[in-house]
Design an enzyme around this catalytic site. Structure first.
Site, PDB file in Angstrom:
ATOM      1  CD  GLU A  88      -1.266   0.020   3.702  1.00  0.00           C
ATOM      2  OE1 GLU A  88      -1.770   1.138   3.961  1.00  0.00           O
ATOM      3  OE2 GLU A  88      -1.540  -1.029   4.321  1.00  0.00           O
ATOM      4  CB  ILE A  89       3.748   2.593   1.310  1.00  0.00           C
ATOM      5  CG1 ILE A  89       4.703   1.425   1.555  1.00  0.00           C
ATOM      6  CG2 ILE A  89       2.813   2.773   2.485  1.00  0.00           C
ATOM      7  CD1 ILE A  89       5.647   1.655   2.725  1.00  0.00           C
TER       8      ILE A  89
END
Length: 266
Positions: free
Chosen positions: A160-161
């Site tokens: 997610e990053i």
């Protein structure tokens, strides 16, 4: 021959008929009908309903609901979580953070892993992917910590990053693939990829089409702009409430039947 009353009645009757069939009346009726039926026409079909027990709305079109937790949720009383159930929105599964990067292991994982199963939840473990760390060592960290048993859900990569540097971003797809392939070689099954819209558009859509996806999206009543055929889980809220867990809880729904869920279990 009609009398004056009959003539007056006939004149009034025809005026009344003309008014009924006048185009303005039908326009008004159609317009009113559209207003009344609008919520039905634009409904996303998810069956959203506010459930006071959890203090959020749930998409009750789907029957299999669950949560995901980590050390950020503190000590969890799984017995209380089990008792806090709503018949039309039963919490059936729980994903638990196991590892992050190459050496971080969630301090509450062992307890959560054991207690979730003890209290009847279908449990799953996830790894938080760090763009700047060696992907093979990250996979090994997860393998050493998450000891799966029959009936557990398959592993999840929490991706997610984005990378902070140009090099990290350029190597992102290759490194994520290394983690996925390492896990698949060990367990003999493709992991689930958890992600958000940005990461999906940037890295996943054109590179990992054959993996089951778990989408995080809170700002819409429906999932749009994804390859729906690959989506199996939807994290639709991060502000739920459950007795036994302090603070907010992430709520998820499985987009399928019990039979389909069983295909994602060991």
């Amino acid at each position: 021959m009609r009398n004056s009353y009959s003539r007056k009645y006939s004149k009034w009757y025809h005026k009344w008929l003309n008014w009924i069939f006048h185009w303005r009346l039908w326009y008004l009726l159609v317009f009113s009908g559209i207003i009344v039926m609008y919520p039905i026409f634009v409904s996303d079909g998810q069956g959203w309903k506010f459930v006071d027990t959890y203090e959020i709305s749930l998409p009750l079109k789907h029957q299999i609901h669950g949560i995901d937790v980590s050390h950020h949720n503190g000590l969890i009383d799984w017995a209380k979580v089990k008792k806090t159930q709503k018949n039309n929105a039963y919490i059936k599964f729980a994903f638990i953070k196991a590892t992050e990067g190459t050496d971080l292991q969630d301090r509450y994982f062992d307890m959560n892993w054991k207690q979730a199963k003890k209290h009847g939840f279908i449990r799953g473990a996830y790894h938080f992917f760090v763009p700047y760390s060696d992907p093979k060592l990250q996979a090994l960290n997860f393998i050493l910590k998450a000891k799966h048993e029959e009936g557990d859900l398959i592993p999840v990569l929490d991706f997610e990053i984005n990378g902070k540097t140009k090099k990290e971003r350029e190597n992102m797809v290759e490194n994520v693939r290394i983690w996925l392939n390492t896990i698949e070689s060990h367990y003999g099954i493709k992991p689930i990829i958890y992600t958000n819209r940005f990461i999906y558009n940037q890295y996943i859509e054109d590179n990992f089409k054959d993996y089951p996806l778990w989408i995080s999206q809170y700002d819409s009543g429906d999932l749009e702009g994804y390859d729906d055929g690959e989506i199996v889980l939807w994290q639709h809220s991060c502000t739920g409430k459950l007795d036994g867990i302090n603070g907010h809880v992430d709520f998820n729904v499985f987009l399928g039947s019990d039979f389909k869920l069983d295909k994602l279990r060991f």
